[in-house]
Enzyme design. Structure first.
Site, short mmCIF file in Angstrom:
data_model
loop_
_atom_site.label_atom_id
_atom_site.label_comp_id
_atom_site.label_asym_id
_atom_site.label_seq_id
_atom_site.Cartn_x
_atom_site.Cartn_y
_atom_site.Cartn_z
N ASP A 70 0.81 -1.12 -0.05
CA ASP A 70 0.13 0.02 0.20
C ASP A 70 0.85 1.46 0.12
O ASP A 70 1.95 1.31 0.84
CB ASP A 70 -0.94 -0.12 1.24
CG ASP A 70 -1.63 1.19 1.32
OD1 ASP A 70 -2.75 1.34 0.45
OD2 ASP A 70 -1.62 2.10 2.18
N GLU A 104 1.62 -0.12 -4.83
CA GLU A 104 0.81 1.13 -5.06
C GLU A 104 1.60 2.27 -4.91
O GLU A 104 2.06 2.82 -3.85
CB GLU A 104 -0.38 1.16 -4.05
CG GLU A 104 -1.22 2.21 -4.57
CD GLU A 104 -2.29 2.77 -3.49
OE1 GLU A 104 -3.27 3.42 -3.76
OE2 GLU A 104 -1.96 2.52 -2.22
#
Length: 581
Positions: free
Chosen positions: A244, A281
């Protein structure tokens, strides 16, 4: 059983295990570490007390039966009887499916989700990407406020249920990817700062002090994160990790944390003989993340490509607010640029940021599968005020065009759960904070954010209202009825074509040739002998493909093959996939 904990600032540390307290001793070989023996077995409850303070959960807890604030529990990973023989499934050629355990089914558990995995095997996806599963306060939430980075959220079923889910997925030929959050921990139930310098004020992030990757004590913090990642891949047989917001990992050391993590994962892959991978990401459009280490990059295996999403969304919906503004000026040109070049912002000026953004991607060195392409994700749906999906914004025909572009593009395609049947349920932002002040702060912050952009406060769902989560659960009766059944058949057909046509998994980005007409809202591209045409306009289109001998492989609306002039007559709001003879 041996217990150990890193607590470099403590003067004394005690272990409480099954109600019995024992003093730990300093480890003479590892600075800041404490260790000791205690009788324990699978399920034994334990915790550590620092300098006579309260008993705290283990930073490396494998299980939190009573939630983040309770005692930890011993987990004997060797006790689980794996059934599926599994050699792994690599990322090249994959089709991913993002899934949130808590809303994939009304029950919101691993076991209930596992019962629906045959649907995904029949759909043709290759990997299930689970949103974060680490413990967080309460029962329901997205998972990005998790703590205890080695443990599994108990309301989902805990460690054993996650293993059953993975085992069932592997038995069906599906790999499993897990979303992990290294850039911050949740604001409630995070006890790491009491044990050591896991965070640093040297850098600041949207969540406060940064995770300590480069200040004093960062060696142990980096090891904590790396070993946590390896534990998911090893102990749970996970096939890959989605990292993330790696742009929020503040790290000034010469040996970047991400490079260290990638090297460790590659080493584990070599040891186990299974393909393992990391997907980042990132909003930086920096190809160094996915450039091999031998070529000076971090060596991650892939990254999300928001540029493709933003360009596609602007083309489909006409939305131009926020970051869509950069793409909305000429959305089909933006789609075309991403299809052939990977990034839209590759050093170009971004009006949204007020500066140049990104860096060119070398198409001769970076394969197309290293970028993930998608028309919908949890972020892009859930961070809208009402959590409305693309199906609520455009017609079924335009949705079909989005599917065709996503599933035939040179990227690794990813779907968001329910997308494949144009789910009518929204996916909204929901929380279940047990801290009343935090719950109110989140509720008020959400409303302020969207009212500042013109939404009425009453139209912004209350994240703490259980109905918000309930509305976000998939309705599994929908795929049996129109118009959902037709969309599901379309997705199945496109995914089957992707697996059957080698040109659609060709990693060469430079081989994608695109033409488009911005004003008439039509676009076509060629990948080897496969041609894809979409018509986003309401009226029929004559699209010159230059392929007089092509035959139709799939079409949303009935369409004939191009005539001798190589022109395809495509109905409005429709898409077709063809193959040159």
């Amino acid at each position: 059983m041996q217990f150990e904990v890193w607590a470099p600032q403590a003067g004394d540390v005690t272990l409480q295990c099954d109600g019995v307290t024992r003093a730990l001793t300093r480890d003479p070989e590892r600075e800041g570490w404490w260790r000791g023996e205690a009788d324990a077995r699978d399920g034994s409850r334990y915790g550590f007390a620092l300098d006579g303070g309260p008993v705290l959960p283990d930073p490396r807890s494998r299980r939190q039966p009573d939630g983040p604030d309770g005692e930890s529990a011993v987990v004997d990973h060797d006790a689980f009887a794996w059934r599926a023989a599994w050699d792994g499934r690599p990322l090249p050629g994959a089709v991913l499916y993002e899934l949130h355990v808590g809303t994939y089914t009304r029950e919101g558990t691993f076991d209930a989700a596992a019962e629906r995995l045959e649907h995904l095997a029949g759909l043709g996806v290759t990997h299930v990407e689970l949103m974060p599963v680490c413990p967080f306060p309460g029962r329901h939430g997205w998972g990005y406020e998790g703590v205890s980075l080695w443990a599994v959220h108990e309301p989902y079923g805990g460690p054993e249920a996650l293993k059953r889910f993975v085992d069932r997925a592997h038995a069906l030929g599906l790999g499993v990817v897990l979303d992990v959050v290294h850039n911050h921990l949740g604001p409630s139930g995070n006890y790491l700062p009491r044990f050591g310098p896991y965070f640093t004020d040297t850098h600041h992030t949207p969540w406060g002090a940064a995770v300590n990757l480069d200040a004093p004590g960062s060696d142990e913090v980096r090891a904590f994160l790396v070993q946590s990642a390896l534990a998911w891949l090893r102990d749970y047989r996970i096939d890959g990790l989605r990292l993330d917001a790696v742009h929020a990992l503040a790290d000034t050391r010469a040996y970047p944390f991400l490079e260290e993590l990638a090297a460790a994962v590659d080493a584990l892959s070599a040891d186990t003989g299974r393909p393992l991978f990391l997907i980042a990401e990132s909003d930086r459009n920096d190809p160094r993340y996915i450039t091999p280490r031998a070529d000076g990059g971090h060596g991650l295996h892939a990254q999300w490509n928001d540029d493709f999403h933003h360009a596609l969304h602007a083309a489909l919906t006409g939305e131009a607010q926020g970051y869509y503004a950069d793409f909305a000026r000429a959305p089909l040109a933006a789609v075309a640029k991403t299809l052939s070049g990977g990034f839209f912002h590759d050093g170009t000026y971004s009006s949204f940021r007020g500066r140049r953004h990104g860096r060119p991607l070398d198409r001769t060195r970076i394969a197309g599968h290293r970028l993930l392409g998608y028309s919908q994700t949890h972020d892009q749906i859930g961070n809208r005020a009402r959590g409305d999906r693309l199906a609520a914004l455009v017609s079924p025909g335009v949705l079909a065009c989005a599917a065709a572009l996503t599933l035939t593009a040179p990227f690794t395609p990813m779907l968001f759960m329910g997308e494949e049947w144009a789910a009518g349920t929204p996916w909204q932002f929901f929380t279940d904070h047990t801290d009343a002040e935090l719950a109110e702060a989140v509720r008020d912050g959400r409303r302020r954010e969207f009212t500042a952009h013109g939404w009425a406060a009453a139209d912004v769902p209350d994240p703490q209202d259980p109905a918000t989560r309930d509305r976000s659960c998939l309705d599994w009766s929908e795929p049996e009825h129109e118009p959902h059944a037709r969309m599901l058949a379309w997705y199945r057909q496109l995914i089957a074509l992707r697996h059957a046509q080698p040109d659609l998994t060709d990693p060469d980005l430079a081989d994608t040739k695109v033409v488009f007409d911005e004003d008439r809202r039509r676009l076509a591209f060629r990948r080897g002998d496969v041609l894809v045409a979409v018509n986003l306009a309401g009226e029929p289109a004559a699209i010159a493909l230059g392929a007089p001998h092509a035959h139709v492989l799939a079409a949303w609306e009935p369409v004939g093959a191009p005539g001798a002039d190589g022109v395809l007559h495509l109905p409005g709001e429709s898409a077709a996939v063809l193959q040159q003879q």
